[in-house]
Write a protein that holds these residues in place. Structure first.
Motif, mmCIF file in Angstrom:
data_model
loop_
_atom_site.group_PDB
_atom_site.id
_atom_site.type_symbol
_atom_site.label_atom_id
_atom_site.label_comp_id
_atom_site.label_asym_id
_atom_site.label_seq_id
_atom_site.Cartn_x
_atom_site.Cartn_y
_atom_site.Cartn_z
ATOM 1 N N GLN A 226 0.825 -1.204 0.000
ATOM 2 C CA GLN A 226 0.000 0.000 0.000
ATOM 3 C C GLN A 226 0.863 1.259 0.000
ATOM 4 O OE1 GLN A 226 -2.650 -0.348 3.318
ATOM 5 N NE2 GLN A 226 -3.697 -2.151 2.489
ATOM 6 N N ARG A 227 1.964 1.230 0.744
ATOM 7 C CA ARG A 227 2.848 2.394 0.759
ATOM 8 C C ARG A 227 3.452 2.631 -0.621
ATOM 9 N NH1 ARG A 227 7.917 2.248 4.717
ATOM 10 N NH2 ARG A 227 8.496 0.635 3.220
ATOM 11 N N GLU A 228 3.825 1.550 -1.320
ATOM 12 C CA GLU A 228 4.358 1.712 -2.666
ATOM 13 C C GLU A 228 3.306 2.281 -3.611
ATOM 14 O OE1 GLU A 228 7.741 -1.846 -2.755
ATOM 15 O OE2 GLU A 228 5.832 -2.103 -3.774
ATOM 16 N N GLN A 229 2.046 1.800 -3.477
ATOM 17 C CA GLN A 229 0.979 2.334 -4.317
ATOM 18 C C GLN A 229 0.758 3.821 -4.062
ATOM 19 O OE1 GLN A 229 -2.435 -0.101 -3.553
ATOM 20 N NE2 GLN A 229 -1.618 -1.877 -4.625
ATOM 21 N N ILE A 230 0.794 4.207 -2.790
ATOM 22 C CA ILE A 230 0.621 5.625 -2.456
ATOM 23 C C ILE A 230 1.757 6.452 -3.042
ATOM 24 C CG2 ILE A 230 0.624 7.279 -0.543
ATOM 25 C CD1 ILE A 230 -0.822 5.143 1.121
ATOM 26 N N ASN A 231 2.996 5.941 -2.953
ATOM 27 C CA ASN A 231 4.130 6.670 -3.520
ATOM 28 C C ASN A 231 4.003 6.809 -5.031
ATOM 29 O OD1 ASN A 231 5.381 7.033 -1.039
ATOM 30 N ND2 ASN A 231 6.537 5.125 -1.157
ATOM 31 N N ARG A 232 3.559 5.714 -5.706
ATOM 32 C CA ARG A 232 3.374 5.795 -7.156
ATOM 33 C C ARG A 232 2.286 6.793 -7.516
ATOM 34 N NH1 ARG A 232 4.183 0.085 -6.899
ATOM 35 N NH2 ARG A 232 1.922 -0.250 -6.901
ATOM 36 N N SER A 233 1.173 6.783 -6.748
ATOM 37 C CA SER A 233 0.088 7.738 -7.001
ATOM 38 C C SER A 233 0.571 9.171 -6.795
ATOM 39 C CB SER A 233 -1.093 7.448 -6.068
ATOM 40 O OG SER A 233 -1.609 6.161 -6.283
ATOM 41 N N ARG A 234 1.384 9.370 -5.760
ATOM 42 C CA ARG A 234 1.917 10.705 -5.488
ATOM 43 C C ARG A 234 2.815 11.162 -6.637
ATOM 44 N NH1 ARG A 234 4.834 10.819 0.009
ATOM 45 N NH2 ARG A 234 2.678 10.353 0.653
ATOM 46 N N THR A 235 3.629 10.233 -7.177
ATOM 47 C CA THR A 235 4.498 10.579 -8.311
ATOM 48 C C THR A 235 3.674 10.940 -9.536
ATOM 49 O OG1 THR A 235 6.195 9.071 -7.469
ATOM 50 C CG2 THR A 235 6.370 9.739 -9.764
ATOM 51 N N ARG A 236 2.609 10.147 -9.800
ATOM 52 C CA ARG A 236 1.754 10.448 -10.957
ATOM 53 C C ARG A 236 1.069 11.798 -10.797
ATOM 54 N NH1 ARG A 236 0.644 4.787 -10.781
ATOM 55 N NH2 ARG A 236 -1.230 5.144 -9.533
ATOM 56 N N LEU A 237 0.649 12.117 -9.561
ATOM 57 C CA LEU A 237 0.021 13.425 -9.345
ATOM 58 C C LEU A 237 0.996 14.561 -9.612
ATOM 59 C CD1 LEU A 237 -2.069 12.752 -6.108
ATOM 60 C CD2 LEU A 237 -2.957 13.270 -8.380
ATOM 61 N N LYS A 238 2.255 14.388 -9.177
ATOM 62 C CA LYS A 238 3.257 15.411 -9.434
ATOM 63 C C LYS A 238 3.481 15.586 -10.937
ATOM 64 C CE LYS A 238 5.809 14.972 -5.083
ATOM 65 N NZ LYS A 238 7.107 14.592 -4.460
ATOM 66 N N GLU A 239 3.557 14.437 -11.654
ATOM 67 C CA GLU A 239 3.749 14.516 -13.099
ATOM 68 C C GLU A 239 2.560 15.184 -13.787
ATOM 69 O OE1 GLU A 239 6.424 10.406 -13.491
ATOM 70 O OE2 GLU A 239 4.350 10.491 -14.190
ATOM 71 N N THR A 240 1.352 14.828 -13.342
ATOM 72 C CA THR A 240 0.153 15.446 -13.919
ATOM 73 C C THR A 240 0.128 16.938 -13.655
ATOM 74 O OG1 THR A 240 -1.064 13.379 -13.569
ATOM 75 C CG2 THR A 240 -2.360 15.366 -13.935
ATOM 76 N N ASP A 241 0.497 17.332 -12.431
ATOM 77 C CA ASP A 241 0.532 18.745 -12.089
ATOM 78 C C ASP A 241 1.538 19.496 -12.948
ATOM 79 O OD1 ASP A 241 1.876 20.886 -9.809
ATOM 80 O OD2 ASP A 241 -0.271 20.936 -10.147
ATOM 81 N N ALA A 242 2.699 18.859 -13.192
ATOM 82 C CA ALA A 242 3.708 19.492 -14.044
ATOM 83 C C ALA A 242 3.195 19.646 -15.471
ATOM 84 C CB ALA A 242 4.996 18.674 -14.028
ATOM 85 N N MET A 243 2.502 18.593 -15.973
ATOM 86 C CA MET A 243 1.957 18.660 -17.332
ATOM 87 C C MET A 243 0.878 19.731 -17.435
ATOM 88 S SD MET A 243 1.743 14.584 -18.252
ATOM 89 C CE MET A 243 0.956 14.930 -19.834
ATOM 90 N N LEU A 244 0.017 19.833 -16.389
ATOM 91 C CA LEU A 244 -1.019 20.869 -16.400
ATOM 92 C C LEU A 244 -0.402 22.255 -16.391
ATOM 93 C CD1 LEU A 244 -3.632 19.346 -13.935
ATOM 94 C CD2 LEU A 244 -3.883 19.629 -16.396
ATOM 95 N N GLY A 245 0.678 22.414 -15.602
ATOM 96 C CA GLY A 245 1.357 23.707 -15.577
ATOM 97 C C GLY A 245 1.931 24.062 -16.934
#
Length: 222
Positions: free
Chosen positions: A158-177
């Motif tokens: 679960q911790r790995e899944q949360i870390n992966r989700s957090r990374t994807r959110l950061k990437e999405t935020d960068a793409m939106l920016g």
């Protein structure tokens, strides 16, 4: 540090096995031998408690990912020692009752022999129950360890899944920016193009108006 705890565990198992054996023998020993056995069991009980205290100290120093496994084991060992203490008190009480019966019988050897045999059978059954209880306790420890390991594995996943989700959110935020900056640039260019187009249209209109004016003015002169 875990190997040291396991060494303490082996010592603890040896001591509790000796306690179980001594408890089963106490009611059927001669008076002097019984007193020695009781003293021996008291000493073994103290050693078992000291080992548990040492294991508690070692467990506190373990890392948080393996500490629950040994904590659950210690709880099982403490419950087992409490059960042995209860059996020990019963065994000492049975010893006292037997002495009283022997004094009342005044040498009735046949009856005494039957009573001793009955008590021996009872004690044998008690030792067997203790052995089964130790086996059950060990199985509980093993099952608890497996469950704890599974829980830790699930938490790790679960911790790995949360870390992966957090990374994807950061990437999405960068793409939106980045997309926002691109859109802003496009809007600026559109506004600039419109301004240029309006200027061109105004220049054309002014040119037409001037041309018309000059043509009309020339016609009047002629």
């Amino acid at each position: 540090m875990a190997s040291l705890i396991e060494s303490y565990e082996h010592q603890y198992f040896g001591i509790t096995s000796e306690i179980t054996s001594q408890i089963g023998r106490i009611p059927n020993l001669a008076t002097e031998s019984k007193q020695n056995a009781i003293s021996n069991v008291d000493r073994l009980m103290e050693e078992a408690k000291e080992l548990l205290e040492q294991m508690h100290l070692e467990v506190r120093g373990l890392s948080s990912d393996i500490r629950p496994k040994y904590t659950n084991r210690l709880k099982s060992y403490e419950k087992e020692l409490e059960r042995l203490e209860r059996d020990y008190r019963k065994s000492k009480s049975a010893f006292s009752d037997k002495v009283l019966r022997e004094e009342l019988l005044n040498g009735e050897e046949c009856t005494q022999f039957e009573n001793q045999r009955s008590r021996l059978l009872d004690n044998t059954e008690m030792v067997e129950r203790m052995g089964h209880s130790v086996d059950n306790t060990f199985q509980i420890c093993v099952d608890t360890e497996e469950i704890g390991g599974q829980i830790l594995s699930d938490l790790h996943s679960q911790r790995e899944q949360i870390n992966r989700s957090r990374t994807r959110l950061k990437e999405t935020d960068a793409m939106l920016g980045k997309s926002s900056r691109v859109l802003s640039g496009m809007m600026k260019r559109i506004v600039q193009n419109r301004i240029v187009l309006i200027c061109i249209v105004l220049i054309i209109l002014i040119t037409i108006i001037v041309g018309v004016y000059l043509a009309v003015h020339k016609t009047k002169k002629d």
